[in-house]
Design an enzyme around this catalytic site. Sequence first.
Site, PDB file in Angstrom:
ATOM      1  N   ASP A 143      -0.774   0.927  -2.783  1.00  0.00           N
ATOM      2  CA  ASP A 143      -0.614   0.071  -2.086  1.00  0.00           C
ATOM      3  C   ASP A 143      -0.157  -0.889  -1.643  1.00  0.00           C
ATOM      4  OD1 ASP A 143      -2.744  -1.062  -0.425  1.00  0.00           O
ATOM      5  OD2 ASP A 143      -4.548  -0.746  -1.170  1.00  0.00           O
ATOM      6  N   HIS A 214      -3.886  -5.308   1.757  1.00  0.00           N
ATOM      7  CA  HIS A 214      -4.864  -4.494   2.301  1.00  0.00           C
ATOM      8  C   HIS A 214      -5.209  -4.649  -0.205  1.00  0.00           C
ATOM      9  CE1 HIS A 214      -5.764  -0.066   1.713  1.00  0.00           C
ATOM     10  NE2 HIS A 214      -5.964  -0.324   3.066  1.00  0.00           N
ATOM     11  N   SER A 533     -10.503   3.675   3.145  1.00  0.00           N
ATOM     12  CA  SER A 533      -9.559   2.128   2.344  1.00  0.00           C
ATOM     13  C   SER A 533     -10.604   2.071   0.887  1.00  0.00           C
ATOM     14  CB  SER A 533      -9.452   0.921   3.040  1.00  0.00           C
ATOM     15  OG  SER A 533      -7.885   2.215   3.376  1.00  0.00           O
TER      16      SER A 533
END
Length: 758
Positions: A143, A214, A533
């Site tokens: 990520d 994220h 996600s």
Amino acid sequence: MTKNLYVWVSFTILSTFIKLAKADNYIVHMEPSAMPKAFSNQQSWYLSTLSSVSPKSRAKTNINLPFSKLIYTYNHVIQGFSAVLTPAELEVLKNSQGYVSSVKDRAVKVDTTHSFEFLGLNSGTGAWPVSNFGKDVIIGVIDTGVWPESESFNDNGMSDVPPRWKGACESGTQFNSSLCNKKLIGARSFNKGLIAHNPNITISMNSPRDTEGHGTHTSSTAAGTYVEDASYFGYALGTARGMAPGARVAMYKALWEEGAYTTDIIAAIDQAIDDGVDVLSMSLGLDELELYEDPIAIATFSAIEKNIFVSTSAGNEGPDMETLHNGTPWVLTVAAGTMDRDFGATLNLGGKGSVIGMAQYPGNFSSSEFSIVFMDACGNTTDLRKIKQKIVVCQDPGKEDSLSDQFNKVQVAGNIAGVFITNNSNVDIFVQSPFPAIFLEQKDGDAVVEFIKTNTDPKASIEFKKTILGIKPSPTVTSYTSRGPSYSCPSVLKPDIMAPGDSVLAAWPTNIGAARVNEDLVFSNFNLLSGTSMACPHVSGIAALLKASYPDWSPAAIRSALMTTSDQIDNTGSPIKDIGENLRPANPLAMGAGHVNPNKALDPGLVYDATVQDYVNLLCGLNFTEKQMKTITKSFSNNCSNPSLDLNYPSFIAFFNDRDAKPNSTAVLEFQRTVTNVGDGSSTYRATVSPINGLMVTVEPDVLVFNAKYEKKSFKLSVEGPRQLNEAVSFGYLTWEDSGRKHVVRSPIVATSYEVKK
Ligand SMILES: *[C@@H]1O[C@H](CO)[C@@H](O)[C@H](O)[C@H]1NC(C)=O
Ligand SMILES: *[C@@H]1O[C@H](CO)[C@@H](O)[C@H](O)[C@H]1NC(C)=O
Ligand SMILES: *[C@@H]1O[C@H](CO)[C@@H](O)[C@H](O)[C@H]1NC(C)=O
Ligand SMILES: *[C@@H]1O[C@H](CO)[C@@H](O)[C@H](O)[C@H]1NC(C)=O
Ligand SMILES: *[C@@H]1O[C@H](CO)[C@@H](O)[C@H](O)[C@H]1NC(C)=O
Ligand SMILES: *[C@@H]1O[C@H](CO)[C@@H](O)[C@H](O)[C@H]1NC(C)=O
Ligand SMILES: *[C@@H]1O[C@H](CO)[C@@H](O)[C@H](O)[C@H]1NC(C)=O
Ligand SMILES: *[C@@H]1O[C@H](CO)[C@@H](O)[C@H](O)[C@H]1NC(C)=O
């Protein structure tokens, strides 16, 4: 995304000209057995091969060029390397000894306090205590990096890192190796591919530290520890925790603010395999690639060979069909659903009742009463400006972009607050508004309009930061979640499963704005994000719980347990609905087998297992060439004596799409399956099939008697129907039940006239 850039790669020393050639990164697959004996290792062979494809680079002053051409040598995920090559060099390389195939590097898209309760996870009973909260399972997350200071990575009470762990905590910009602990046990970063694309790039944070948020969010969703009083500016207030609070996290940063490339991602997977992760979580993917062209599919094949469970996101390109990525038969592909939680605001109508609307405005709002005015379509900014000091109510005419138009106009006009009456299915995009905004359903909106029209000088007040639980129906399939069938392997039904992906609360870097209030960034240690996600790491964490309970199970067995025990019924007792399909019952091409149910997954009764050879048989069935097979399996000696598109999978998809079919002609499609009894002792399972419109489904035999644990039994499922189906998608379920319904093993069956477009 970073564009492909022109890179200086070849120049003639004697000339004053500098020649500009368009070079690109390539992933190059090689056959190690072709390596001449003169080389001591593959890296030196690759370097020599590279220097021979661009002879000019051997000029004295360029002695280092072949080294800079080579980006990575990979150990597990592929046999080969990545390098910067011009088209001419690539052509020469193709004739080199041991060359198998190559693909151009590609840019990759990146697609809580509450989700654990919604999924029925409980400290006292079920999957958490049974699996010891996922104790000691290592989840590798590919990520954007991690914010190690987050309370979600606190290691209080955790035991020492298992000695089998070979990972590292790499130092770098604003990242000290001492920042890892017993929870966050590894942190590495990969950007040679990104830099090769753009040698002049300045990497703003050259370390595993997350500058986008994220990765901090996904990794804490999978395995974050308990954090009390977590909230998003007062919304979703409670104790946050990941799906597997006892598991460990290793972050592999391969997605950068400056761009993300497959060469880096597969280098990260390569390292994660080496380090010893048990589960890989990847909330990213590549669209419309064949399996042998998709570096993520190729790299994860090696992970599966090492018994690593791989969870991926389906993508956010729904609700059209064939939009999903990661439709790879050996990984789990996760769709995003909603939870039974909403965030909102109460609009109090001057003592004459109140309505609740959706809202996530993060700012503080006055408790005073303000004048409220109905402005119908709110189409005129000049008019809106004239009533700046009022709450303005807008009726969405329901046209394309009409809500977005109104929203922007009210924002620009700077009214006290905007109340939007809308049925827009993408209202989620607007709710995190930087100005006070509420989104009402039509019936509530009508009540507000009525109140305004029937009162002289109507006034209202607003209370934001409401968390509303028990929303019905839920879960529902989100509109944005990408749909099957799989582009790369249509014969395997995808996605596999749905998990919470909408408005998920998880950890967030302290110094990255979590939202805006007007022009100003506001900060929070937790953030609400939506997307597949967010759904993917939920299942990565749940897979870790299964892995802790059944360390010997194959990735396919874990996937089967997750799928066959998932729920198809929502909290109103009806079939789960699809927001992207006007709330019609969701079909398995949208949500897969159903909504993940961790407690049931722990005791599936039967599993549909698959071995690496089963995947090889599938690749043979896809008629791949020897080189294409080799690219994926890393072997030229694949046993293709049993080619079959019919993988032993816990779901079924039957294509009835013969355009040239004679009227009324029928076809029978057959599926062979083998189930393994993972329940204790002997048991008898009976099959039932829910009726599917216009189709005849039979199971033979329809009773399976098991005398022992791990015994296997086979059956055949036949679907008979017209060669060309009237409906795009029909579906039903095959259910195996043992006596007393102790185990209910359910698989979706899809029949479709859809033709996969290549
Ligand atoms: C890392 O942090 C430790 C403890 O705070 C400190 O002693 C050490 O000097 C730091 N190392 C680097 C490279 O900054
Ligand atoms: C990279 O930087 C060098 C030196 O500053 C410059 O000459 C060159 O044009 C730059 N290249 C690219 C691709 O921007
Ligand atoms: C809202 O109020 C709280 C408590 O007074 C304060 O901490 C916070 O900074 C305020 N938020 C904004 C966006 O001003
Ligand atoms: C907005 O309304 C004003 C009158 O209040 C009018 O003069 C103006 O032309 C309108 N603008 C648009 C774009 O319709
Ligand atoms: C949404 O509202 C508009 C007008 O308010 C209406 O025309 C449309 O049919 C509605 N759509 C749905 C899906 O309810
Ligand atoms: C593979 O080739 C066989 C034999 O030519 C053919 O029947 C089959 O349809 C092909 N399969 C695919 C997936 O193209
Ligand atoms: C290939 O697999 C089949 C079983 O599917 C087996 O009978 C055969 O021996 C295998 N061939 C080789 C060369 O291993
Ligand atoms: C197809 O089946 C329908 C209903 O069973 C029947 O009415 C029709 O005549 C058949 N058509 C042909 C071409 O056989």
